[in-house]
Design a protein around this motif. Sequence first.
Motif, PDB file in Angstrom:
ATOM      1  N   GLU A   5       0.787  -1.517   0.070  1.00  0.00           N
ATOM      2  CA  GLU A   5       0.245   0.268  -0.094  1.00  0.00           C
ATOM      3  C   GLU A   5       0.594   0.919   0.551  1.00  0.00           C
ATOM      4  OE1 GLU A   5      -3.482   0.168   0.930  1.00  0.00           O
ATOM      5  OE2 GLU A   5      -3.977  -1.904   0.942  1.00  0.00           O
ATOM      6  N   ILE A   6       1.486   1.062   1.047  1.00  0.00           N
ATOM      7  CA  ILE A   6       2.804   2.643   1.285  1.00  0.00           C
ATOM      8  C   ILE A   6       3.867   2.511  -0.083  1.00  0.00           C
ATOM      9  CG2 ILE A   6       3.756   4.288   2.564  1.00  0.00           C
ATOM     10  CD1 ILE A   6       1.018   3.428   3.234  1.00  0.00           C
ATOM     11  N   GLY A   7       4.584   1.171  -0.312  1.00  0.00           N
ATOM     12  CA  GLY A   7       5.730   1.656  -1.395  1.00  0.00           C
ATOM     13  C   GLY A   7       5.155   1.846  -2.471  1.00  0.00           C
ATOM     14  N   GLY A   8       4.579   0.720  -2.926  1.00  0.00           N
ATOM     15  CA  GLY A   8       3.166   1.051  -4.555  1.00  0.00           C
ATOM     16  C   GLY A   8       4.344   0.201  -5.588  1.00  0.00           C
ATOM     17  N   GLU A  12       4.830   5.063  10.091  1.00  0.00           N
ATOM     18  CA  GLU A  12       6.199   5.161  10.643  1.00  0.00           C
ATOM     19  C   GLU A  12       6.807   4.609   9.040  1.00  0.00           C
ATOM     20  OE1 GLU A  12       8.123   6.005  12.830  1.00  0.00           O
ATOM     21  OE2 GLU A  12       9.733   4.518  11.743  1.00  0.00           O
ATOM     22  N   LEU A  13       6.373   3.091   8.344  1.00  0.00           N
ATOM     23  CA  LEU A  13       6.452   2.479   7.494  1.00  0.00           C
ATOM     24  C   LEU A  13       6.640   4.015   6.226  1.00  0.00           C
ATOM     25  CD1 LEU A  13       7.173  -0.165   6.048  1.00  0.00           C
ATOM     26  CD2 LEU A  13       4.759   0.268   5.243  1.00  0.00           C
ATOM     27  N   SER A  14       6.375   4.628   5.976  1.00  0.00           N
ATOM     28  CA  SER A  14       6.152   5.733   4.947  1.00  0.00           C
ATOM     29  C   SER A  14       7.714   6.690   4.757  1.00  0.00           C
ATOM     30  CB  SER A  14       4.830   7.066   4.465  1.00  0.00           C
ATOM     31  OG  SER A  14       4.817   7.694   5.731  1.00  0.00           O
ATOM     32  N   LYS A  15       8.021   6.470   6.368  1.00  0.00           N
ATOM     33  CA  LYS A  15       9.184   7.546   6.308  1.00  0.00           C
ATOM     34  C   LYS A  15      10.252   6.765   7.148  1.00  0.00           C
ATOM     35  CE  LYS A  15       6.882  10.497  10.234  1.00  0.00           C
ATOM     36  NZ  LYS A  15       6.010  10.118  11.315  1.00  0.00           N
ATOM     37  N   ARG A  16      10.726   5.343   6.731  1.00  0.00           N
ATOM     38  CA  ARG A  16      11.446   5.045   6.873  1.00  0.00           C
ATOM     39  C   ARG A  16      12.636   4.832   5.048  1.00  0.00           C
ATOM     40  NH1 ARG A  16      12.802   1.393  11.299  1.00  0.00           N
ATOM     41  NH2 ARG A  16      11.828   2.624  13.247  1.00  0.00           N
ATOM     42  N   LEU A  17      10.717   4.411   4.795  1.00  0.00           N
ATOM     43  CA  LEU A  17      11.116   4.043   3.084  1.00  0.00           C
ATOM     44  C   LEU A  17      11.239   5.757   2.490  1.00  0.00           C
ATOM     45  CD1 LEU A  17       7.651   1.664   1.705  1.00  0.00           C
ATOM     46  CD2 LEU A  17       9.782   1.124   2.125  1.00  0.00           C
ATOM     47  N   LYS A  31       2.650  10.838  -0.195  1.00  0.00           N
ATOM     48  CA  LYS A  31       0.964  10.371  -0.692  1.00  0.00           C
ATOM     49  C   LYS A  31       0.674   9.045  -0.338  1.00  0.00           C
ATOM     50  CE  LYS A  31      -0.854  12.462  -4.933  1.00  0.00           C
ATOM     51  NZ  LYS A  31      -1.616  10.605  -4.342  1.00  0.00           N
ATOM     52  N   ASN A  32       1.742   8.201  -0.774  1.00  0.00           N
ATOM     53  CA  ASN A  32       0.981   7.134  -0.379  1.00  0.00           C
ATOM     54  C   ASN A  32      -0.359   6.953   0.357  1.00  0.00           C
ATOM     55  OD1 ASN A  32       1.311   6.402  -3.368  1.00  0.00           O
ATOM     56  ND2 ASN A  32       2.790   4.933  -2.930  1.00  0.00           N
ATOM     57  N   PHE A  33       1.045   7.278   1.511  1.00  0.00           N
ATOM     58  CA  PHE A  33       0.336   7.011   3.181  1.00  0.00           C
ATOM     59  C   PHE A  33      -0.814   8.448   3.496  1.00  0.00           C
ATOM     60  CE2 PHE A  33       1.019   9.356   7.169  1.00  0.00           C
ATOM     61  CZ  PHE A  33       0.222   8.162   8.232  1.00  0.00           C
TER      62      PHE A  33
END
Length: 306
Positions: A44-47, A156-161, A174-176
């Motif tokens: 979802e977040i990494g697309g 948190e995942l979006s920040k790590r990516l 944006k995905n987040f």
Amino acid sequence: MNIHKRFLLFLIKLLLLLVLLPSSAFAQLNIFACAPEWGALAKEIGGTQVSVYAASNAAQDIHHLRARPSFLAKMRKADLVFCTGASLESGWLPVLLQKAGDPKVQPGNVGHLMASDYVMRLEIPEAVDRSMGDVHSEGNPHIHLNPHNLILIADELSKRLAKLLPQQAKLFNKNFEDFHTHWLSNIDRWEQQTLSLNNKNVVVYHSNWIYLLEWLKLNRIATLEPVPGIPPRISHLETVLNSVQDLNIKGILLTPYQQNKAAAWLSKHSDIPVIELPYTVGGNEKAKDLESLFEETLRILLGTDA
Ligand SMILES: [Zn+2]
């Protein structure tokens, strides 16, 4: 055709090929997800920027997962190890990380994300005592079935990516944001749909469901395991049977991987139905992603037709 023209033609073909290739062919980050729910959230977040490997599926008991030889190769390639933490994977993950050796994915580093560090964990034991069982020594790790928790973890995942691939930071953010907005409207709808479940009673086999029950305001009357990870003896089941005798119980909740002899025994003696919920992505054929996992879980709990 002279050599320059040929070269130009080659370049044009190459460019065309690049444009026509599916964007997933350019996935730049490899994610090692311990469980299907984390694999689904990573997508979802990494697309298109991530390639996700899920180390387990819904038919497996995550407490007793064993490292397969293929895990090591996947982990050596991983930019991010995305798991539950709270000791859920303690039987195999630390050894695997040690063997893989890449500093980026070791505890404390950006490529090491344990979802349970970012939510309010329930059932944290006051003292660690082996008599309490050995699978929930840092609190209940089955955090993903409260949808609010997924927002915190996705953030948190979006920040790590973004740290791992700064040139795509805007996309991950944006995905987040899209996930967040969509998920809040889902939560709102789901809470409206499930008002009739508030204050209903259930029995569970293992405490996989505490976050879901808390969210839906369902009461857990009894747990068939006497302590987490220990199968029930008949004497314990008889105690449970006595405790549910005069109560109205909606069902006995099970995951797809749990042996249900104990649940079948209680159901037979009490007329309480056994309710198998998908538990994670892939837990039944309709639970294909996180949204359909929740849709299915609520549909089954509400007893509505598929
Ligand atoms: Zn557990």
